[in-house]
Scaffold this motif. Structure first.
Motif, PDB file in Angstrom:
ATOM      1  N   LEU A 144     -15.310  23.595  -4.646  1.00  0.00           N
ATOM      2  CA  LEU A 144     -14.190  22.758  -5.093  1.00  0.00           C
ATOM      3  C   LEU A 144     -13.149  22.625  -3.989  1.00  0.00           C
ATOM      4  CD1 LEU A 144     -12.854  21.258  -7.502  1.00  0.00           C
ATOM      5  CD2 LEU A 144     -11.767  23.428  -8.103  1.00  0.00           C
ATOM      6  N   ILE A 145     -12.823  23.730  -3.334  1.00  0.00           N
ATOM      7  CA  ILE A 145     -11.837  23.708  -2.253  1.00  0.00           C
ATOM      8  C   ILE A 145     -12.338  22.861  -1.091  1.00  0.00           C
ATOM      9  CG2 ILE A 145     -10.763  25.152  -0.473  1.00  0.00           C
ATOM     10  CD1 ILE A 145     -10.550  27.348  -2.668  1.00  0.00           C
ATOM     11  N   ALA A 146     -13.608  22.999  -0.770  1.00  0.00           N
ATOM     12  CA  ALA A 146     -14.167  22.189   0.321  1.00  0.00           C
ATOM     13  C   ALA A 146     -14.060  20.705  -0.007  1.00  0.00           C
ATOM     14  CB  ALA A 146     -15.623  22.585   0.550  1.00  0.00           C
ATOM     15  N   GLY A 147     -14.323  20.355  -1.258  1.00  0.00           N
ATOM     16  CA  GLY A 147     -14.223  18.955  -1.653  1.00  0.00           C
ATOM     17  C   GLY A 147     -12.790  18.444  -1.614  1.00  0.00           C
ATOM     18  N   LYS A 148     -11.833  19.278  -2.050  1.00  0.00           N
ATOM     19  CA  LYS A 148     -10.424  18.878  -2.025  1.00  0.00           C
ATOM     20  C   LYS A 148      -9.915  18.748  -0.591  1.00  0.00           C
ATOM     21  CE  LYS A 148      -9.748  18.968  -6.510  1.00  0.00           C
ATOM     22  NZ  LYS A 148      -9.441  17.738  -7.277  1.00  0.00           N
ATOM     23  N   ARG A 149     -10.449  19.572   0.293  1.00  0.00           N
ATOM     24  CA  ARG A 149     -10.031  19.494   1.688  1.00  0.00           C
ATOM     25  C   ARG A 149     -10.483  18.166   2.318  1.00  0.00           C
ATOM     26  NH1 ARG A 149     -11.280  24.452   3.165  1.00  0.00           N
ATOM     27  NH2 ARG A 149      -9.141  25.239   3.209  1.00  0.00           N
ATOM     28  N   THR A 150     -11.657  17.729   1.917  1.00  0.00           N
ATOM     29  CA  THR A 150     -12.188  16.467   2.436  1.00  0.00           C
ATOM     30  C   THR A 150     -11.531  15.261   1.765  1.00  0.00           C
ATOM     31  OG1 THR A 150     -14.331  17.503   2.853  1.00  0.00           O
ATOM     32  CG2 THR A 150     -14.287  15.093   2.756  1.00  0.00           C
ATOM     33  N   ALA A 151     -11.330  15.377   0.456  1.00  0.00           N
ATOM     34  CA  ALA A 151     -10.770  14.250  -0.299  1.00  0.00           C
ATOM     35  C   ALA A 151      -9.685  14.777  -1.237  1.00  0.00           C
ATOM     36  CB  ALA A 151     -11.865  13.539  -1.087  1.00  0.00           C
ATOM     37  N   PRO A 152      -8.477  15.048  -0.723  1.00  0.00           N
ATOM     38  CA  PRO A 152      -7.403  15.597  -1.559  1.00  0.00           C
ATOM     39  C   PRO A 152      -6.949  14.605  -2.627  1.00  0.00           C
ATOM     40  CG  PRO A 152      -6.576  14.977   0.611  1.00  0.00           C
ATOM     41  CD  PRO A 152      -8.065  14.846   0.673  1.00  0.00           C
ATOM     42  N   SER A 153      -6.409  15.158  -3.716  1.00  0.00           N
ATOM     43  CA  SER A 153      -5.861  14.328  -4.789  1.00  0.00           C
ATOM     44  C   SER A 153      -4.536  14.923  -5.243  1.00  0.00           C
ATOM     45  CB  SER A 153      -6.860  14.230  -5.952  1.00  0.00           C
ATOM     46  OG  SER A 153      -7.226  15.527  -6.404  1.00  0.00           O
ATOM     47  N   ASP A 154      -3.972  14.367  -6.292  1.00  0.00           N
ATOM     48  CA  ASP A 154      -2.653  14.814  -6.755  1.00  0.00           C
ATOM     49  C   ASP A 154      -2.821  15.974  -7.730  1.00  0.00           C
ATOM     50  OD1 ASP A 154       0.038  15.010  -7.234  1.00  0.00           O
ATOM     51  OD2 ASP A 154       0.096  13.353  -8.678  1.00  0.00           O
ATOM     52  N   ASP A 155      -3.146  17.160  -7.199  1.00  0.00           N
ATOM     53  CA  ASP A 155      -3.307  18.338  -8.030  1.00  0.00           C
ATOM     54  C   ASP A 155      -2.823  19.562  -7.264  1.00  0.00           C
ATOM     55  OD1 ASP A 155      -5.635  19.502  -6.505  1.00  0.00           O
ATOM     56  OD2 ASP A 155      -6.589  17.660  -7.193  1.00  0.00           O
ATOM     57  N   LEU A 156      -2.698  20.680  -7.986  1.00  0.00           N
ATOM     58  CA  LEU A 156      -2.155  21.897  -7.381  1.00  0.00           C
ATOM     59  C   LEU A 156      -3.039  22.412  -6.257  1.00  0.00           C
ATOM     60  CD1 LEU A 156      -0.120  24.268  -7.374  1.00  0.00           C
ATOM     61  CD2 LEU A 156      -1.558  25.370  -9.082  1.00  0.00           C
ATOM     62  N   LEU A 157      -4.342  22.374  -6.442  1.00  0.00           N
ATOM     63  CA  LEU A 157      -5.244  22.912  -5.424  1.00  0.00           C
ATOM     64  C   LEU A 157      -5.134  22.132  -4.120  1.00  0.00           C
ATOM     65  CD1 LEU A 157      -7.238  25.125  -4.927  1.00  0.00           C
ATOM     66  CD2 LEU A 157      -9.053  23.692  -5.875  1.00  0.00           C
ATOM     67  N   SER A 158      -5.057  20.819  -4.198  1.00  0.00           N
ATOM     68  CA  SER A 158      -4.873  20.020  -2.986  1.00  0.00           C
ATOM     69  C   SER A 158      -3.535  20.350  -2.325  1.00  0.00           C
ATOM     70  CB  SER A 158      -4.935  18.522  -3.322  1.00  0.00           C
ATOM     71  OG  SER A 158      -6.209  18.166  -3.808  1.00  0.00           O
ATOM     72  N   ALA A 159      -2.519  20.579  -3.159  1.00  0.00           N
ATOM     73  CA  ALA A 159      -1.198  20.926  -2.608  1.00  0.00           C
ATOM     74  C   ALA A 159      -1.235  22.289  -1.928  1.00  0.00           C
ATOM     75  CB  ALA A 159      -0.155  20.907  -3.718  1.00  0.00           C
ATOM     76  N   LEU A 160      -1.973  23.246  -2.513  1.00  0.00           N
ATOM     77  CA  LEU A 160      -2.071  24.577  -1.904  1.00  0.00           C
ATOM     78  C   LEU A 160      -2.834  24.525  -0.582  1.00  0.00           C
ATOM     79  CD1 LEU A 160      -2.844  26.781  -5.042  1.00  0.00           C
ATOM     80  CD2 LEU A 160      -0.724  26.750  -3.701  1.00  0.00           C
ATOM     81  N   ILE A 161      -3.827  23.660  -0.490  1.00  0.00           N
ATOM     82  CA  ILE A 161      -4.566  23.505   0.762  1.00  0.00           C
ATOM     83  C   ILE A 161      -3.650  22.962   1.862  1.00  0.00           C
ATOM     84  CG2 ILE A 161      -6.408  22.192   1.905  1.00  0.00           C
ATOM     85  CD1 ILE A 161      -7.905  22.277  -0.810  1.00  0.00           C
ATOM     86  N   ALA A 162      -2.776  22.046   1.477  1.00  0.00           N
ATOM     87  CA  ALA A 162      -1.929  21.382   2.464  1.00  0.00           C
ATOM     88  C   ALA A 162      -0.659  22.146   2.799  1.00  0.00           C
ATOM     89  CB  ALA A 162      -1.554  19.984   1.955  1.00  0.00           C
ATOM     90  N   VAL A 163      -0.211  23.036   1.909  1.00  0.00           N
ATOM     91  CA  VAL A 163       1.100  23.649   2.075  1.00  0.00           C
ATOM     92  C   VAL A 163       1.147  24.556   3.299  1.00  0.00           C
ATOM     93  CG1 VAL A 163       0.706  25.758   0.718  1.00  0.00           C
ATOM     94  CG2 VAL A 163       2.975  24.721   0.752  1.00  0.00           C
ATOM     95  N   ARG A 164       2.288  24.568   3.951  1.00  0.00           N
ATOM     96  CA  ARG A 164       2.513  25.470   5.072  1.00  0.00           C
ATOM     97  C   ARG A 164       4.007  25.766   5.172  1.00  0.00           C
ATOM     98  NH1 ARG A 164       0.455  24.488   9.852  1.00  0.00           N
ATOM     99  NH2 ARG A 164      -1.183  23.061   9.223  1.00  0.00           N
ATOM    100  N   ASP A 165       4.330  26.856   5.801  1.00  0.00           N
ATOM    101  CA  ASP A 165       5.712  27.255   6.025  1.00  0.00           C
ATOM    102  C   ASP A 165       5.807  27.587   7.500  1.00  0.00           C
ATOM    103  OD1 ASP A 165       8.246  28.183   6.043  1.00  0.00           O
ATOM    104  OD2 ASP A 165       7.923  29.867   4.680  1.00  0.00           O
ATOM    105  N   GLU A 166       6.384  26.669   8.267  1.00  0.00           N
ATOM    106  CA  GLU A 166       6.355  26.756   9.723  1.00  0.00           C
ATOM    107  C   GLU A 166       4.892  26.843  10.171  1.00  0.00           C
ATOM    108  OE1 GLU A 166       8.946  29.999  10.678  1.00  0.00           O
ATOM    109  OE2 GLU A 166      10.737  28.901  10.084  1.00  0.00           O
ATOM    110  N   GLU A 167       4.473  27.921  10.818  1.00  0.00           N
ATOM    111  CA  GLU A 167       3.075  28.019  11.253  1.00  0.00           C
ATOM    112  C   GLU A 167       2.220  28.823  10.288  1.00  0.00           C
ATOM    113  OE1 GLU A 167       1.848  26.281  13.787  1.00  0.00           O
ATOM    114  OE2 GLU A 167       3.872  25.457  13.843  1.00  0.00           O
TER     115      GLU A 167
END
Length: 410
Positions: A197-220
């Motif tokens: 599921l994570i691999a799929g969201k990384r390739t094709a993110p959508s408007d959901d929490l898991l996609s947001a967690l994959i993208a989130v960062r704090d500085e580096e």
């Protein structure tokens, strides 16, 4: 160190805890604030029962959640692979601080509020099905499918995969001693599914929490793969299991207090404040997540050695008469502020706003639709999960009593 009496070192009776944990824990609480017990795994532990001691211990940085701080051979919990074990329930600062900060950037009030309409719609759809039945098991037909739908919507899990999620979670929550392979299979299946599921969201993110967690960062800084997978597992596991029991226990409480239910039906806006009293009176977690002292600590005047398992009894704390007046009475007019059902301190449940919103919507919809709903069996016939760590019904048979006509029906 204060010595416990031989009686206090006896094994905890799981059957007695399942039927009535509050009487069992009250006996411990009256005998003293801290007790040496034998847990359901056959290993020794320290049980803390008084409200003030439990609340203080929940926020004590010397009481670690990290299993590496347990005495070797002194703790046996669920064996999870690293990709599911690297979650907030097993972490202390600074890792806990870093990951919680990252998660909070994705798990926002806006993200949660966007779920209000889908939660209401799902509740109404489930009740439409129930309305066609004279009798139903409300756990199977309502309390369980509502949270699993919400969590899977939150994570972006396709509807076709949701029954598998529910089955795997049930196998982990209540493992069958006669078939231990089922829990192991559930762990493997869940890890495999989440990884894909994570691999799929990384390739094709959508408007959901898991996609947001994959993208989130704090500085580096960002979540590594094990942390990401473990967080998805925690959101699914805790968000589903605890909310099922919170809703199920709350419905039972309201069915057993019809006069107070009628008050809430007349003014459902009060439910938002009553959810806290419902969680205090009969919450889904009799015990907080186990702790391990990083040094010898004094709790309630008892010295607990470093590395030993500490169990904080929320069930006992919530019925402590020194904190709550007449605590064994359910009262929708009570100010239950200060209840510990969702934690306290840095480990306060990050999903608490979602759990409260789900429960409020679930109860409001149910009370409004079925004003004459009643238990279909005697309360003594109800059966609870045989667990020391969770408080939930195996089934909740009810008679619907007919539905209230809605504007859409007119």
């Amino acid at each position: 160190m204060t010595d416990a009496s031989p009686a206090q070192q006896a094994p905890i009776d799981v059957a007695a805890l399942a039927d009535d944990p509050y009487t069992v824990y009250a006996q411990f609480r009256r005998a003293g604030p801290v007790h040496r017990i034998t847990g359901t795994d056959g290993l020794p532990a320290w049980l803390v029962t008084g409200y003030d001691d439990v609340r203080e211990a929940l926020a004590d940085p010397r009481l670690s959640l990290a299993k590496r701080n347990a005495t070797p051979g002194g703790y046996r919990g669920m064996a999870l692979p690293p990709a599911l074990d690297a979650n907030l329930l097993n972490m202390d600062p600074p890792d806990h601080t870093r990951i919680r900060r990252l998660v909070s950037r994705a798990f926002t009030p806006r993200q949660i509020e966007q779920l209000r309409e889908p939660i209401q719609r799902t509740a109404d759809e489930l009740l439409d099905v129930i309305a066609a039945e004279e009798r139903t098991d409300l756990i199977v037909s309502y309390a369980a499918p509502l949270p699993i739908t919400v969590i899977c919507d939150l994570l972006g899990v396709a509807p076709a995969d949701r029954l598998d999620f529910r089955s795997w979670t049930d196998s982990l929550v209540a493992p069958d001693p006669a078939r231990p392979s089922l829990a192991r299979e559930a762990i493997g299946n869940m890890l495999s599914f989440l990884s894909h599921l994570i691999a799929g969201k990384r390739t094709a993110p959508s408007d959901d929490l898991l996609s947001a967690l994959i993208a989130v960062r704090d500085e580096e800084d960002r979540l590594n793969e094990d942390e990401l997978t473990s967080l998805a597992f925690l959101v699914l596991f805790a968000g589903y299991e605890n909310t099922v029991h919170l809703i199920g226990n709350a419905v039972l409480t309201l069915l057993r207090h019809p006069e107070q239910s009628a008050e809430l039906r007349a003014d459902p806006t009060r439910l938002s404040s009553v959810v806290g009293e419902l969680a205090r009176y009969d919450g889904p977690m009799p015990l907080a997540v186990r702790r391990f002292p990083t040094e010898d600590v004094s709790i309630g005047g008892v010295t607990v050695p470093a590395g030993e398992t500490v169990l904080l009894s929320l069930a006992a704390a919530h019925r402590d008469p020194r904190r709550f007046t007449d605590p064994d009475r359910f009262d929708i007019h009570r100010d239950a502020t200060g209840h510990l059902a969702l934690g306290h301190g840095i480990h306060y449940c990050i999903g608490a706003p979602l759990a409260r919103m789900e429960t409020e919507i679930a109860l409001s919809a149910l009370l409004g639709r079925f004003p004459d709903m009643a238990l279909a069996v005697a309360p003594s016939e109800l059966r609870w999960r045989p667990s020391m760590r969770s408080r939930g019904l195996l089934a909740l048979p009810v008679r619907t009593g007919g539905t209230k006509q809605t504007l859409a029906d007119r």
